[in-house]
Design a protein around this motif. Structure first.
Motif, PDB file in Angstrom:
ATOM      1  N   LEU A 259       0.682  -1.199   0.001  1.00 25.67           N
ATOM      2  CA  LEU A 259      -0.050   0.208   0.053  1.00 25.67           C
ATOM      3  C   LEU A 259       0.893   1.151   0.069  1.00 25.67           C
ATOM      4  CD1 LEU A 259      -2.712  -1.069   2.510  1.00 25.67           C
ATOM      5  CD2 LEU A 259      -2.630  -1.360   0.096  1.00 25.67           C
ATOM      6  N   GLY A 260       2.093   1.231   0.429  1.00 29.59           N
ATOM      7  CA  GLY A 260       2.773   2.372   0.531  1.00 29.59           C
ATOM      8  C   GLY A 260       3.708   2.130   1.877  1.00 29.59           C
ATOM      9  N   THR A 261       4.908   3.204   1.935  1.00 32.69           N
ATOM     10  CA  THR A 261       5.611   3.335   2.893  1.00 32.69           C
ATOM     11  C   THR A 261       5.407   4.641   3.809  1.00 32.69           C
ATOM     12  OG1 THR A 261       7.187   1.975   1.908  1.00 32.69           O
ATOM     13  CG2 THR A 261       8.126   3.387   3.779  1.00 32.69           C
ATOM     14  N   ARG A 262       5.385   4.612   4.944  1.00 30.36           N
ATOM     15  CA  ARG A 262       5.445   5.905   5.953  1.00 30.36           C
ATOM     16  C   ARG A 262       6.063   5.648   7.031  1.00 30.36           C
ATOM     17  NH1 ARG A 262       1.636  10.109   6.449  1.00 30.36           N
ATOM     18  NH2 ARG A 262       1.584  10.906   8.724  1.00 30.36           N
ATOM     19  N   ASP A 263       7.050   6.576   7.490  1.00 28.16           N
ATOM     20  CA  ASP A 263       7.944   6.767   8.506  1.00 28.16           C
ATOM     21  C   ASP A 263       8.935   5.305   8.244  1.00 28.16           C
ATOM     22  OD1 ASP A 263       6.651   8.806   9.450  1.00 28.16           O
ATOM     23  OD2 ASP A 263       5.198   7.911  10.448  1.00 28.16           O
ATOM     24  N   GLY A 264       9.411   5.014   7.204  1.00 30.87           N
ATOM     25  CA  GLY A 264      10.225   3.821   7.121  1.00 30.87           C
ATOM     26  C   GLY A 264       9.433   2.422   7.249  1.00 30.87           C
ATOM     27  N   ILE A 265       8.386   2.546   7.309  1.00 31.04           N
ATOM     28  CA  ILE A 265       7.666   1.134   7.479  1.00 31.04           C
ATOM     29  C   ILE A 265       6.738   1.074   6.412  1.00 31.04           C
ATOM     30  CG2 ILE A 265       5.664  -0.116   8.894  1.00 31.04           C
ATOM     31  CD1 ILE A 265       6.686   1.588  11.171  1.00 31.04           C
ATOM     32  N   THR A 266       6.991  -0.204   5.757  1.00 31.62           N
ATOM     33  CA  THR A 266       6.049  -0.640   4.534  1.00 31.62           C
ATOM     34  C   THR A 266       4.546  -1.179   5.034  1.00 31.62           C
ATOM     35  OG1 THR A 266       8.178  -0.886   3.353  1.00 31.62           O
ATOM     36  CG2 THR A 266       6.140  -2.165   2.525  1.00 31.62           C
ATOM     37  N   TRP A 267       3.663  -0.900   4.669  1.00 28.45           N
ATOM     38  CA  TRP A 267       2.508  -1.218   4.766  1.00 28.45           C
ATOM     39  C   TRP A 267       1.888  -2.341   3.700  1.00 28.45           C
ATOM     40  CZ3 TRP A 267       0.154  -0.392   9.567  1.00 28.45           C
ATOM     41  CH2 TRP A 267       0.993   0.740  10.374  1.00 28.45           C
ATOM     42  N   VAL A 268       1.441  -3.521   4.078  1.00 31.51           N
ATOM     43  CA  VAL A 268       1.094  -4.313   3.052  1.00 31.51           C
ATOM     44  C   VAL A 268      -0.303  -4.858   3.314  1.00 31.51           C
ATOM     45  CG1 VAL A 268       1.704  -6.934   2.085  1.00 31.51           C
ATOM     46  CG2 VAL A 268       3.475  -5.171   2.984  1.00 31.51           C
ATOM     47  N   ASN A 269      -1.202  -5.198   2.435  1.00 29.75           N
ATOM     48  CA  ASN A 269      -2.455  -5.654   2.632  1.00 29.75           C
ATOM     49  C   ASN A 269      -2.362  -7.045   2.241  1.00 29.75           C
ATOM     50  OD1 ASN A 269      -5.071  -6.435   2.301  1.00 29.75           O
ATOM     51  ND2 ASN A 269      -5.668  -4.948   0.887  1.00 29.75           N
ATOM     52  N   ASP A 270      -2.439  -7.903   3.139  1.00 29.37           N
ATOM     53  CA  ASP A 270      -2.628  -9.503   2.932  1.00 29.37           C
ATOM     54  C   ASP A 270      -3.750 -10.052   3.626  1.00 29.37           C
ATOM     55  OD1 ASP A 270      -1.182 -11.444   1.546  1.00 29.37           O
ATOM     56  OD2 ASP A 270      -0.785 -12.244   3.337  1.00 29.37           O
ATOM     57  N   SER A 271      -4.831  -9.407   3.478  1.00 30.10           N
ATOM     58  CA  SER A 271      -6.056  -9.611   4.262  1.00 30.10           C
ATOM     59  C   SER A 271      -6.665 -11.191   3.712  1.00 30.10           C
ATOM     60  CB  SER A 271      -7.118  -8.880   4.213  1.00 30.10           C
ATOM     61  OG  SER A 271      -7.329  -8.222   3.076  1.00 30.10           O
ATOM     62  N   ILE A 272      -6.068 -11.554   2.709  1.00 29.93           N
ATOM     63  CA  ILE A 272      -6.639 -13.013   2.145  1.00 29.93           C
ATOM     64  C   ILE A 272      -5.838 -14.031   2.907  1.00 29.93           C
ATOM     65  CG2 ILE A 272      -4.970 -13.429   0.559  1.00 29.93           C
ATOM     66  CD1 ILE A 272      -8.791 -13.676   0.073  1.00 29.93           C
ATOM     67  N   SER A 273      -5.063 -13.794   3.716  1.00 30.56           N
ATOM     68  CA  SER A 273      -4.148 -14.725   4.573  1.00 30.56           C
ATOM     69  C   SER A 273      -5.007 -15.011   5.621  1.00 30.56           C
ATOM     70  CB  SER A 273      -2.782 -14.108   4.911  1.00 30.56           C
ATOM     71  OG  SER A 273      -1.782 -14.168   3.871  1.00 30.56           O
ATOM     72  N   ALA A 282       3.225 -15.337   3.707  1.00 28.28           N
ATOM     73  CA  ALA A 282       3.490 -13.922   3.554  1.00 28.28           C
ATOM     74  C   ALA A 282       4.561 -13.097   4.312  1.00 28.28           C
ATOM     75  CB  ALA A 282       2.274 -13.417   3.994  1.00 28.28           C
ATOM     76  N   LEU A 283       4.942 -13.680   5.429  1.00 21.15           N
ATOM     77  CA  LEU A 283       5.848 -13.232   6.421  1.00 21.15           C
ATOM     78  C   LEU A 283       7.321 -13.579   5.842  1.00 21.15           C
ATOM     79  CD1 LEU A 283       4.606 -13.966  10.003  1.00 21.15           C
ATOM     80  CD2 LEU A 283       4.724 -11.746   9.041  1.00 21.15           C
ATOM     81  N   ASP A 284       7.390 -14.790   5.028  1.00 19.18           N
ATOM     82  CA  ASP A 284       8.553 -14.937   4.577  1.00 19.18           C
ATOM     83  C   ASP A 284       8.937 -14.195   3.610  1.00 19.18           C
ATOM     84  OD1 ASP A 284      10.978 -17.017   4.449  1.00 19.18           O
ATOM     85  OD2 ASP A 284      10.103 -17.311   2.371  1.00 19.18           O
ATOM     86  N   VAL A 285       8.279 -13.607   2.659  1.00 11.41           N
ATOM     87  CA  VAL A 285       8.470 -12.697   1.507  1.00 11.41           C
ATOM     88  C   VAL A 285       9.034 -11.301   2.172  1.00 11.41           C
ATOM     89  CG1 VAL A 285       7.320 -11.199  -0.027  1.00 11.41           C
ATOM     90  CG2 VAL A 285       6.307 -13.528   0.256  1.00 11.41           C
ATOM     91  N   HIS A 286       8.542 -10.896   3.525  1.00 12.40           N
ATOM     92  CA  HIS A 286       8.858  -9.666   3.969  1.00 12.40           C
ATOM     93  C   HIS A 286      10.073  -9.962   5.163  1.00 12.40           C
ATOM     94  CE1 HIS A 286       6.485  -6.939   1.356  1.00 12.40           C
ATOM     95  NE2 HIS A 286       5.323  -7.958   1.738  1.00 12.40           N
ATOM     96  N   ARG A 287      10.562 -10.936   5.202  1.00 13.52           N
ATOM     97  CA  ARG A 287      11.576 -11.389   6.149  1.00 13.52           C
ATOM     98  C   ARG A 287      12.560 -10.323   6.185  1.00 13.52           C
ATOM     99  NH1 ARG A 287      12.428 -16.064   8.834  1.00 13.52           N
ATOM    100  NH2 ARG A 287      11.466 -17.264   6.988  1.00 13.52           N
ATOM    101  N   GLY A 288      12.976  -9.661   7.232  1.00 18.62           N
ATOM    102  CA  GLY A 288      14.035  -8.773   7.750  1.00 18.62           C
ATOM    103  C   GLY A 288      13.490  -7.383   7.236  1.00 18.62           C
ATOM    104  N   GLN A 289      12.343  -7.069   6.992  1.00 18.95           N
ATOM    105  CA  GLN A 289      11.849  -5.552   6.480  1.00 18.95           C
ATOM    106  C   GLN A 289      10.909  -5.312   7.546  1.00 18.95           C
ATOM    107  OE1 GLN A 289      10.111  -5.587   2.607  1.00 18.95           O
ATOM    108  NE2 GLN A 289      11.111  -7.224   1.937  1.00 18.95           N
TER     109      GLN A 289
END
Length: 290
Positions: A259-273, A282-289
């Motif tokens: 959805l975008g990035t704010r204050d260095g945090i990337t916001w992801v809509n994965d509500s289908i999980s 889904a968490l594995d995709v963004h590991r370390g972020q």
């Protein structure tokens, strides 16, 4: 509100009831009516029965099921087939309901099926040309009543409908043990079929492309691409030629949607999980972020 006994009595007045997929045949009202002789059938079964040829096959059909990933896989399949010049209908649990396409005209049918619908194909007496199974893990236990019944219902697309070709995930412990004597088997996520080596896509020993830039986040989504290409091969088309066109795929919403990035945090809509397995992927995709 209709009392269960009254509802069962009303249902029992009919020889055949066409039910919505969301209505479980294992509920007390439906079970009571079934014992009284009422037959329940879904719209998917009616469509397949109507379209079968003299050999019982429904040409051009690719049915896709799996606990997770089936919507993305079916949509990607439809896009690649269309890009390859095939008039393709996207239908079933995604796109148009099959009953609304009873007299539809298409060369290929990309059909997503939930566990509520897979048994309908078997009940129709018709056979899909291709059936794709992505994975099996617990879900919808309220509808099916138990995990064992969920698995059995999901697998009826393969064991009961007897597709011409079954495209199976060799990495799934349930699917990898299947024996389907009435179907040709094609495996993905196995070295003799479509598979990944890190981010590289291979067909057997042939390197096809680097998948790094594709709009398919996560290894699980690129595994879905392997399933799509195996299904296209099963239709007799050139999957290797179509694979690069996955670069134009527009991912479905609510699935690892950035959805975008704010204050260095990337916001992801994965509500289908909606299952632990999907959330872990889904968490594995963004590991370390962040």
């Amino acid at each position: 509100m209709i009392e269960p006994v009254a509802s069962a009595e009303r249902l029992s007045a009919y020889d055949v009831v066409v039910k919505s997929p969301g209505i479980s045949p294992y509920g007390p009202e439906a079970q009571a009516a079934a014992r009284a002789g009422t037959r329940f059938i879904g719209g998917t079964a009616l469509w397949f029965a109507e379209r079968a040829n003299g050999e019982g096959l429904v040409p051009g059909t690719v049915c896709v099921t799996g606990t997770k990933g089936k919507s993305t896989t079916t949509a990607l399949l439809a896009q690649l087939l269309r890009a390859g010049g095939q008039r393709t209908a996207l239908a079933g649990n995604i796109g148009m309901p099959l009953l609304e396409l009873l007299h539809g005209d298409a060369a290929c049918w990309a059909i997503e099926l939930s566990s509520y619908q897979t048994g309908d194909v078997a009940d129709s007496g018709a056979r899909p040309a291709v059936a794709v199974a992505l994975n099996i893990f617990p879900e919808h236990l309220d509808w099916h009543g138990s995990h064992e019944r969920y698995v059995a219902d999901k697998l009826r697309l393969l064991t009961g409908a007897r597709p011409g070709t079954a495209v199976l995930n060799a990495a799934d412990p349930v699917l990898s043990r299947l024996v389907l004597p009435d179907s040709e088997l094609r495996w993905f996520n196995r070295e003799d079929g479509w598979h990944l080596r890190d981010a590289l896509l291979y067909h057997g020993d042939a390197r096809v492309m680097d998948t790094t830039a594709l709009p398919l986040p996560g290894r699980h989504n690129r595994g879905n691409l392997c399933a799509v290409l195996a299904a296209i091969d099963a239709l007799g088309l050139d999957a290797a030629a179509l694979a690069p066109l996955a670069a134009g795929f527009r991912p479905l919403p609510h699935r690892l949607q950035v959805l975008g990035t704010r204050d260095g945090i990337t916001w992801v809509n994965d509500s289908i999980s909606t299952t632990p397995h999907a959330t872990l992927a889904a968490l594995d995709v963004h590991r370390g972020q962040r």
